[in-house]
Scaffold this active site. Structure first.
Site, short mmCIF file in Angstrom:
data_model
loop_
_atom_site.label_atom_id
_atom_site.label_comp_id
_atom_site.label_asym_id
_atom_site.label_seq_id
_atom_site.Cartn_x
_atom_site.Cartn_y
_atom_site.Cartn_z
N GLY A 1 0.79 -1.24 0.00
CA GLY A 1 0.00 0.00 0.00
C GLY A 1 0.81 1.28 0.00
O GLY A 1 0.28 2.35 -0.27
N GLY A 2 2.11 1.17 0.35
CA GLY A 2 2.97 2.34 0.26
C GLY A 2 2.55 3.48 1.17
O GLY A 2 1.81 3.30 2.14
N HIS B 1 -31.72 18.51 -8.23
CA HIS B 1 -31.93 19.68 -7.37
C HIS B 1 -32.54 19.22 -6.06
O HIS B 1 -33.44 18.39 -6.07
CB HIS B 1 -32.88 20.67 -8.07
CG HIS B 1 -33.25 21.84 -7.20
ND1 HIS B 1 -32.40 22.88 -7.00
CD2 HIS B 1 -34.37 22.11 -6.48
CE1 HIS B 1 -32.97 23.77 -6.19
NE2 HIS B 1 -34.17 23.32 -5.85
N CYS C 1 0.58 6.04 0.53
CA CYS C 1 -0.83 6.40 0.44
C CYS C 1 -1.67 5.64 1.46
O CYS C 1 -2.39 6.25 2.26
CB CYS C 1 -1.34 6.11 -0.97
SG CYS C 1 -3.12 6.25 -1.13
N LYS D 1 -7.38 10.77 5.71
CA LYS D 1 -8.82 10.95 5.49
C LYS D 1 -9.63 10.40 6.65
O LYS D 1 -10.68 10.94 7.01
CB LYS D 1 -9.27 10.28 4.19
CG LYS D 1 -9.01 10.93 2.87
CD LYS D 1 -8.34 12.14 2.63
CE LYS D 1 -7.27 12.98 2.78
NZ LYS D 1 -6.00 13.01 2.25
P1 NAD Z 1 3.15 20.95 -1.59
O1 NAD Z 1 4.07 21.20 -2.70
O2 NAD Z 1 1.70 20.77 -1.83
O3 NAD Z 1 3.26 22.14 -0.52
C1 NAD Z 1 4.47 22.54 0.05
C2 NAD Z 1 4.35 23.99 0.42
O4 NAD Z 1 5.47 24.37 1.16
C3 NAD Z 1 4.27 24.90 -0.80
O5 NAD Z 1 3.17 25.74 -0.67
C4 NAD Z 1 5.60 25.64 -0.75
O6 NAD Z 1 5.51 26.94 -1.27
C5 NAD Z 1 5.90 25.65 0.73
N1 NAD Z 1 7.32 25.76 1.07
C6 NAD Z 1 8.37 25.18 0.45
N2 NAD Z 1 9.51 25.46 1.12
C7 NAD Z 1 9.16 26.19 2.21
C8 NAD Z 1 9.86 26.76 3.29
N3 NAD Z 1 11.19 26.61 3.41
N4 NAD Z 1 9.19 27.46 4.21
C9 NAD Z 1 7.84 27.62 4.11
N5 NAD Z 1 7.11 27.08 3.10
C10 NAD Z 1 7.76 26.38 2.17
O7 NAD Z 1 3.77 19.72 -0.79
P2 NAD Z 1 3.20 18.88 0.42
O8 NAD Z 1 2.02 19.53 1.02
O9 NAD Z 1 4.38 18.58 1.28
O10 NAD Z 1 2.71 17.57 -0.31
C11 NAD Z 1 3.67 16.77 -0.99
C12 NAD Z 1 3.06 15.99 -2.10
O11 NAD Z 1 2.11 15.08 -1.64
C13 NAD Z 1 2.40 16.86 -3.12
O12 NAD Z 1 2.79 16.41 -4.39
C14 NAD Z 1 0.95 16.64 -2.91
O13 NAD Z 1 0.24 16.76 -4.11
C15 NAD Z 1 0.92 15.23 -2.37
N6 NAD Z 1 -0.22 15.13 -1.47
C16 NAD Z 1 -1.46 15.10 -2.00
C17 NAD Z 1 -2.55 15.07 -1.17
C18 NAD Z 1 -3.91 15.06 -1.75
O14 NAD Z 1 -4.07 14.77 -2.92
N7 NAD Z 1 -4.93 15.41 -0.99
C19 NAD Z 1 -2.40 15.07 0.20
C20 NAD Z 1 -1.13 15.10 0.70
C21 NAD Z 1 -0.06 15.14 -0.16
#
Ligand code: NAD
Length: 472
Positions: free
Chosen positions: A44-45, A447, A47, A56
């Protein structure tokens, strides 16, 4: 396991996250003898074990806490919740266990051989798998690399201090820190903020860019920002953390930038500043597979690396690092190996932040259109004009549609509000089917639902809307 025990696979899959298990299962269903190698004891890794699924489950508890608190506005008052943290954690763990056990069962049903251990390529036809029990070699005709990604660590931070956590640490829910700093106002940062705020932490968010969730259009982020601003202790934009010093009473954090406050002490600090691919350190060079300096493995539209019988999928091949991208790429790789004419041809990969309100978008954003000089027409339907949204007490929502001004074909869409993550599916389908606004507006939506708001946004472009008055 004996030192020289070896095994041959038609298809070797390295990594059992959503990409890896999907590739393994699809290849097995196509008649291949599959070996799936995973370093952790459960499939499952990230996720399933320490990402999408446990977050969630916890967000569900957060939602109940918020809804019961706000229900007083509608005349139904609940007593403040009593939080049994062990039980909250148990619920999350049970959800994860149910799914990972389900995966193990499905692997058995399909005759997929699962080997636990750390895999490293030895040649372009063999992989060494090492575990506590020894080393084993798997030889293969085809391989699919699905090794995922890991949280970015900021150099110089005291990463050995248990009070400095990443998303995995946050999901362990060891305790509820009185003051939690979240570094990174992206998807992970804000989902965790939602959970910990609901459970009682005072939240501060620090974000480098000039808005939260920088990938999404600012007008859609605004209702989320305005709601959480009332809840959180502080949100500092255009700010970064320069230094963290471990003290007995907590972690002292120093800031820099436009919104920078004075240094402050937090009980815990969650770093969520993105993820980096795991392409380095799997012996890819022994197999001749190219990996770039960041750890990404370049692939073509059939998920093939530069070595024709070795494929790669998921986070390790590029952004966005999302499970639903990995699973689609997985099917492509498995099918191409089985001789099908598959290719990754999705027109868009939707993004969802499961915050409160949820934020979801797909296709072209207005910001991207502006940056790329693409002419677009947009319409945004305010949920304040939706009876259903008012009924659930959530007038802040918006549904935005972005279309080609000539053809009125849908190019992008975004929603903010409860269930936005569910609602965006229709917009993705519309884009994939090449729908124009007339197709959407003439599709009868039930609706009263939040799904209507997508048709209303289309009607705004069409000029046929009657649920709003738009000045000519
Ligand atoms: P993200 O890229 O979504 O957000 C990281 C944030 O940190 C950005 O807004 C960035 O500008 C900011 N940032 C970077 N360096 C910083 C610093 N030094 N100080 C302050 N802010 C800084 O990354 P994430 O939230 O860590 O998620 C990682 C990955 O996991 C993403 O690819 C995301 O799509 C995926 N993810 C997806 C879901 C979902 O689909 N609901 C949920 C969790 C994670």
């Amino acid at each position: 396991m004996s030192e020289n025990a070896s095994l041959h696979a038609d298809v070797l899959v390295l990594g059992a996250g959503p990409g890896g298990y999907t590739a393994a299962f699809r290849a097995a269903d196509l008649g291949k003898k599959v070996v799936l190698v995973e370093r952790y004891p459960t499939l499952g890794g990230v996720c399933l074990n320490v990402g999408c699924i446990p977050s969630k489950a916890l967000l569900h508890s957060a939602q109940i806490i918020h809804e019961t608190a706000e229900s007083a506005n509608t005349g139904v008052r609940f007593a403040p919740p009593e939080i049994d943290l062990d039980k909250v954690r148990d619920h999350k763990n049970k959800v994860v266990k149910t799914l990972t056990m389900g995966l193990a069962a499905m692997a058995r049903q399909r005759g997929v051989t699962v080997i636990q251990g750390l895999g490293r390529f030895v040649t372009d036809r063999s992989l060494a798998v090492s575990s506590a029990e020894g080393e084993r070699t798997v030889t293969f005709d085809h391989a699919i690399i699905a090794v995922g990604s890991q949280p970015v660590k900021i150099p110089g931070f005291p990463h050995d201090d248990p009070r400095l956590i990443d998303s995995t640490g946050a999901l362990e829910l060891a305790d509820i820190p009185a003051r939690l700093l979240i570094v990174g106002g992206g998807i992970i940062g804000l989902e965790m903020a939602t959970i910990y705020h609901a459970l009682g932490s005072a939240i501060t968010v620090v974000e480098l860019m000039d808005q939260l969730i920088p990938g999404c259009d600012a007008d859609l982020v605004k209702p989320l920002h305005q709601r959480v601003k009332k809840w959180y202790e502080n949100i500092h934009l255009k700010t970064r953390v320069t230094r963290i010093e471990a003290r007995a009473e907590g972690l002292e954090v120093f800031f820099e930038g436009e919104g920078a406050p004075a240094s402050a002490v937090f009980d815990k600090v969650l770093v969520a500043v993105g993820r980096r691919p795991n392409g380095l350190g799997i012996g890819a060079e022994q197999a001749g597979v190219q990996v770039d300096e960041r750890g990404f493995i370049p692939v073509d539209r059939q998920q093939r690396t530069n070595v024709p019988h070795i494929f790669a999928i998921g986070d390790v091949v590029g952004n966005p690092m999302l499970a639903h991208k990995a699973t689609h790429e997985a099917k492509v790789a498995a099918e191409v190996i089985a001789g099908h004419k598959s290719a990754f041809q999705a027109l868009t990969i939707p993004s969802v932040a499961y915050t409160d309100p949820e934020l979801a978008w797909m296709g072209l954003t207005e910001t991207q259109a502006r940056a790329q000089g693409i002419a677009v027409e947009t319409a945004t339907f305010p949920w304040a004009a939706s009876g259903r949204a008012l009924g659930i007490g959530r007038r802040e929502g918006l549904t935005k549609i972005i279309v080609d001004p000539e053809t009125h074909r849908i190019l992008g869409a975004g929603m903010v509000g409860p269930n936005a993550g569910e609602l965006i599916g229709e917009a993705v389908l519309a884009l994939e089917m090449g729908a124009d606004v007339a197709d959407i507006a003439l599709t009868i939506h039930p609706h009263p639902t939040l799904s209507e708001t997508f048709a209303f946004a289309a009607e705004m472009v069409e000029g046929t809307i009657t649920d709003l008055y738009l000045k000519k």
